[in-house]
Design a protein around this motif. Structure first.
Motif, mmCIF file in Angstrom:
data_model
loop_
_atom_site.group_PDB
_atom_site.id
_atom_site.type_symbol
_atom_site.label_atom_id
_atom_site.label_comp_id
_atom_site.label_asym_id
_atom_site.label_seq_id
_atom_site.Cartn_x
_atom_site.Cartn_y
_atom_site.Cartn_z
ATOM 1 N N ASP A 214 0.843 -1.212 0.000
ATOM 2 C CA ASP A 214 0.000 0.000 0.000
ATOM 3 C C ASP A 214 0.869 1.249 0.000
ATOM 4 O O ASP A 214 0.609 2.212 -0.728
ATOM 5 N N ILE A 215 1.906 1.226 0.831
ATOM 6 C CA ILE A 215 2.787 2.387 0.952
ATOM 7 C C ILE A 215 3.558 2.610 -0.348
ATOM 8 O O ILE A 215 3.742 3.747 -0.785
ATOM 9 N N GLU A 216 3.966 1.529 -0.992
ATOM 10 C CA GLU A 216 4.656 1.638 -2.278
ATOM 11 C C GLU A 216 3.738 2.259 -3.331
ATOM 12 O O GLU A 216 4.174 3.103 -4.129
ATOM 13 N N LYS A 217 2.471 1.874 -3.340
ATOM 14 C CA LYS A 217 1.513 2.436 -4.295
ATOM 15 C C LYS A 217 1.275 3.918 -4.029
ATOM 16 O O LYS A 217 1.149 4.710 -4.962
ATOM 17 N N ILE A 218 1.211 4.292 -2.759
ATOM 18 C CA ILE A 218 1.036 5.702 -2.408
ATOM 19 C C ILE A 218 2.228 6.516 -2.893
ATOM 20 O O ILE A 218 2.066 7.586 -3.482
ATOM 21 N N ALA A 219 3.424 6.004 -2.660
ATOM 22 C CA ALA A 219 4.629 6.696 -3.119
ATOM 23 C C ALA A 219 4.609 6.882 -4.636
ATOM 24 O O ALA A 219 4.895 7.966 -5.145
ATOM 25 N N ALA A 220 4.247 5.840 -5.351
ATOM 26 C CA ALA A 220 4.195 5.925 -6.817
ATOM 27 C C ALA A 220 3.127 6.925 -7.270
ATOM 28 O O ALA A 220 3.364 7.723 -8.176
ATOM 29 N N ALA A 221 1.965 6.906 -6.613
ATOM 30 C CA ALA A 221 0.878 7.811 -6.994
ATOM 31 C C ALA A 221 1.243 9.274 -6.748
ATOM 32 O O ALA A 221 0.763 10.163 -7.453
ATOM 33 N N LEU A 222 2.104 9.508 -5.771
ATOM 34 C CA LEU A 222 2.511 10.878 -5.451
ATOM 35 C C LEU A 222 3.889 11.206 -6.009
ATOM 36 O O LEU A 222 4.499 12.206 -5.640
ATOM 37 N N ASP A 223 4.362 10.376 -6.939
ATOM 38 C CA ASP A 223 5.625 10.591 -7.647
ATOM 39 C C ASP A 223 6.795 10.743 -6.675
ATOM 40 O O ASP A 223 7.542 11.721 -6.725
ATOM 41 N N CYS A 224 6.922 9.759 -5.777
ATOM 42 C CA CYS A 224 7.993 9.753 -4.778
ATOM 43 C C CYS A 224 8.714 8.420 -4.792
ATOM 44 O O CYS A 224 8.141 7.405 -5.156
#
Length: 71
Positions: free
Chosen positions: A45-55
């Motif tokens: 989940d955290i990896e997906k959030i990072a990707a969605a926020l370009d981080c």
């Protein structure tokens, strides 16, 4: 600082709302809000959030005594 706080701060820095983030992730707003509220996230989940926020996401283990990274 827990994941909930980190995600909310990151949303502010990226000028997006948690609701907008949930749309980017393809989740319902309620689902993401509840995960944040419970502070119950999987690493995926955290990896997906990072990707969605370009981080990039960095995970490290730090020795408590020496404060040196172990891995």
């Amino acid at each position: 600082m827990n994941i909930n706080e980190m995600v909310r701060i990151l949303c502010v820095k990226r000028q997006t709302t948690v609701a907008q983030l949930s749309e980017k992730l393809g989740n319902s707003k309620q689902n993401l809000f509840m995960k944040l509220y419970r502070n119950d996230m999987k690493l995926s989940d955290i990896e997906k959030i990072a990707a969605a926020l370009d981080c990039d996401l960095e995970l490290r283990f730090i020795d408590k005594a020496t404060k040196a990274p172990l891995v």
